[in-house]
Design a protein around this motif. Structure first.
Motif, PDB file in Angstrom:
ATOM      1  N   SER A  45       8.984   1.908 -24.633  1.00 19.39           N
ATOM      2  CA  SER A  45       8.243   3.074 -23.894  1.00 19.39           C
ATOM      3  C   SER A  45       8.895   3.293 -22.136  1.00 19.39           C
ATOM      4  CB  SER A  45       6.841   1.522 -23.512  1.00 19.39           C
ATOM      5  OG  SER A  45       7.803   0.653 -23.102  1.00 19.39           O
ATOM      6  N   PHE A  46       9.910   3.175 -21.781  1.00 20.44           N
ATOM      7  CA  PHE A  46      10.555   4.007 -20.977  1.00 20.44           C
ATOM      8  C   PHE A  46      10.480   5.208 -20.981  1.00 20.44           C
ATOM      9  CE2 PHE A  46      14.173   1.058 -22.113  1.00 20.44           C
ATOM     10  CZ  PHE A  46      15.157   2.061 -22.558  1.00 20.44           C
ATOM     11  N   GLN A  50       8.061   9.482 -20.258  1.00 23.27           N
ATOM     12  CA  GLN A  50       8.776  10.619 -19.979  1.00 23.27           C
ATOM     13  C   GLN A  50       8.465  12.220 -20.448  1.00 23.27           C
ATOM     14  OE1 GLN A  50      10.378  10.139 -16.824  1.00 23.27           O
ATOM     15  NE2 GLN A  50       9.904   8.661 -17.340  1.00 23.27           N
ATOM     16  N   LEU A  51       8.506  11.375 -22.075  1.00 24.34           N
ATOM     17  CA  LEU A  51       8.412  13.355 -22.928  1.00 24.34           C
ATOM     18  C   LEU A  51       6.278  13.431 -22.252  1.00 24.34           C
ATOM     19  CD1 LEU A  51       8.659  11.121 -26.263  1.00 24.34           C
ATOM     20  CD2 LEU A  51      10.910  12.767 -24.638  1.00 24.34           C
TER      21      LEU A  51
END
Length: 135
Positions: A45-46, A50-51
């Motif tokens: 998830s981290f 950012q995508l």
């Protein structure tokens, strides 16, 4: 010989699925069911935050189209695209769907496989059905 065959595949131009499909056809009883499966590794998830918003959807759509195109070489096969840990998912899927044979391709093992284990090695060790490894 086998009535419900699972063929996990990698999607990509450098992965030849034909030997696995040939083995599936050879080992199948008349009227056997074939499932061609591709497991996409989950993105943490981290990283996903950012995508771009649609990047994961586009990636999944691309993988699904490539899977369907690949599976067309095995007439009558159904496809399944999943997200998760490949080795665990393949074994769990086989148990949940009454698969009696898994046909999985394997690369030549390197030193990292002796410490980490490959997907094929995990499937061979944990599957409750027959497993045919294609080299």
């Amino acid at each position: 010989m086998y009535k419900n065959i699972l063929v996990p595949v990698l999607i990509g131009e450098d992965h030849d699925t034909q030997p696995s499909f040939l083995a599936a056809r050879t080992l199948a009883d008349e009227g056997a069911n074939f499932t061609v499966l591709h497991v996409m590794e989950a993105i943490p998830s981290f990283v996903a935050t950012q995508l771009p918003k649609d990047a994961l959807d586009r990636s999944r759509d691309h993988a699904e189209k490539a899977l369907i195109k690949s599976a067309a070489a095995l007439p009558g096969a159904s496809t399944h695209l999943a997200v998760g840990h490949a080795g665990r998912f393949i074994v769990d899927y086989a148990e949940e769907h009454g698969v009696d044979c898994i046909i999985i391709a394997s690369h030549r093992p390197g030193i990292e496989d002796y410490f980490l284990g490959s997907t094929a090695a995990r499937v061979v060790r944990h599957a409750q059905c027959a497993v045919h490894v294609i080299r």
